[in-house]
Design a protein around this motif. Sequence first.
Motif, PDB file in Angstrom:
ATOM      1  N   PRO A   1      -7.187   3.892   9.897  1.00  0.00           N
ATOM      2  CA  PRO A   1      -6.305   2.959   9.282  1.00  0.00           C
ATOM      3  C   PRO A   1      -4.865   2.752   9.661  1.00  0.00           C
ATOM      4  O   PRO A   1      -4.399   3.175  10.669  1.00  0.00           O
ATOM      5  CB  PRO A   1      -6.271   3.668   7.865  1.00  0.00           C
ATOM      6  N   GLY A   2      -3.991   1.803   9.050  1.00  0.00           N
ATOM      7  CA  GLY A   2      -2.718   1.472   9.392  1.00  0.00           C
ATOM      8  C   GLY A   2      -1.900   2.586   9.318  1.00  0.00           C
ATOM      9  O   GLY A   2      -2.242   3.596   8.602  1.00  0.00           O
TER      10      GLY A   2
ATOM     11  N   GLU B   1      -7.559  -0.674  11.921  1.00  0.00           N
ATOM     12  CA  GLU B   1      -6.745  -1.754  11.328  1.00  0.00           C
ATOM     13  C   GLU B   1      -5.250  -1.556  11.373  1.00  0.00           C
ATOM     14  O   GLU B   1      -4.624  -0.452  11.270  1.00  0.00           O
ATOM     15  CB  GLU B   1      -6.712  -1.459   9.784  1.00  0.00           C
ATOM     16  N   CYS B   2      -4.503  -2.320  12.023  1.00  0.00           N
ATOM     17  CA  CYS B   2      -3.132  -2.619  12.328  1.00  0.00           C
ATOM     18  C   CYS B   2      -2.599  -1.328  13.243  1.00  0.00           C
ATOM     19  O   CYS B   2      -2.877  -1.508  14.375  1.00  0.00           O
ATOM     20  CB  CYS B   2      -2.278  -2.644  10.774  1.00  0.00           C
TER      21      CYS B   2
ATOM     22  N   TYR C   1       0.918  -1.133   0.045  1.00  0.00           N
ATOM     23  CA  TYR C   1       0.128  -0.057   0.074  1.00  0.00           C
ATOM     24  C   TYR C   1       0.685   1.128  -0.137  1.00  0.00           C
ATOM     25  O   TYR C   1       0.126   2.495  -0.164  1.00  0.00           O
ATOM     26  CB  TYR C   1      -0.942   0.061   1.183  1.00  0.00           C
TER      27      TYR C   1
ATOM     28  N   HIS D   1      -5.613  -6.270   7.692  1.00  0.00           N
ATOM     29  CA  HIS D   1      -5.801  -5.227   6.802  1.00  0.00           C
ATOM     30  C   HIS D   1      -6.921  -5.975   5.787  1.00  0.00           C
ATOM     31  O   HIS D   1      -6.544  -6.930   5.006  1.00  0.00           O
ATOM     32  CB  HIS D   1      -4.600  -4.807   5.788  1.00  0.00           C
TER      33      HIS D   1
END
Length: 437
Positions: A295-296, A328-329, A44, A432
């Motif tokens: 998010p991560g 996430e993460c 990503y 993810h």
Amino acid sequence: MTARALVIGAPRSGSGKTSVTIGLLRAFARRGVKVRGIKTGPDYIDPGFHEAATHLPGLNLDSWAMAPDLLRHLARQQADDAELILIESAMGLFDGIPGEKNRSGAASDLARLFGLPVLLVLDVSGQSQTAAATAYGFAHYDPQVKIAACILNRAGSERHRKLSGEAIEAIGLPVVGTILRDPTLILPERHLGLVQASEHPEMDAHIERLADAMEASLDLDAIYAAAKSFDIPPGSSEKILPPPGQRIALAEDAAFTFLYPHLKRSWREAGAEIVPFSPLADEAPPADCDICWLPGGYPELHAGKLASAESFKTGLKRFAYTKPVHGECGGYMVLGETLEDAEGITHAMTGLLSHRTSFAKRRMNLGYRQAELMADSPVGRQGTVIRGHEFHYASVVSAGTDAPFAAIADGGGRPIGQTGGRRGSVSGAFFHAIARA
């Protein structure tokens, strides 16, 4: 407009694919070609470099996580109103996991699915004519994957170029240029890969230097001619994760960066509004949103600042009283009670979940994951199976007492156990999500 497309592959990671791809993207853009990038696999970070080079959004395509119909749908979107698509391989061209045909995660799956030729980047440092043996192997390994031409990278001299290039051309493969060894063209890295484009000092100047090197070293006309018409049948968006809400508060700053481009685009196309906010600037999720998504990213590099962001933490807790929050993460780490940084200093996080994480006790976790959701969440309904991956060095040092988020298996379907946590309207995991299975 029908775009042309080409896969840029290599024998392994570290061959220089990303620098070559970024340089070519900018070099073609400077010529007035409307060019876009695609990255294969679950990386990503590189789509951000593709976007920086072209000023057009990047995309990930992952043949393991995404069904073929979804791959076609997303690829056609990326090719809309484009003249050239450069698809950068992750790792080596044929590197994936064993399993269902053309669902390995390797870039070669996309070459077969879309009928595209490959431009092979060969790091010839430490060898000369032996590069021809490598090229010969690639040309004959899979008759459905055509190697159109080779680029020689990191050659040490004109003589080195001549020896390597003539040996490869003698086996019938064209060489479209040689890039001499130049340490200034190397992109900086950190523990999850490259330093992100948004953080790179003088990013545009570096991309310009890469484009200068590609223009000076490579035959751009031959590369464009090697690309094939990207005329693929329509796909389907059925397996895309639906938007988790109508107004999505999305954490977005140097600590929260890893949201796949296809998710953001598909959520907007479905009518959702994405409202960014910055925890590092001590901003809370806007109260008029109906879901918060963390998010991560790299919270371990900003743990002290996040710990002191009282408005963010208080506002997030207030938001979570009545509305869903998912992490996430890196976002999952921030939802826990504490985060220990690389120096062993423990920082208080939001405490919305009861686990504790540490970046000081580092162990790489990397691989595809199939997650069966154990309750309704922003990721999907209970029982839904989602394909995605894990990539992190942080560890859970105390699992806490929350109910698990999902039961996970590896890419081959072998059970791993339960993962993540959920409490009330809050959920999170290192997992993810990419697409529905």
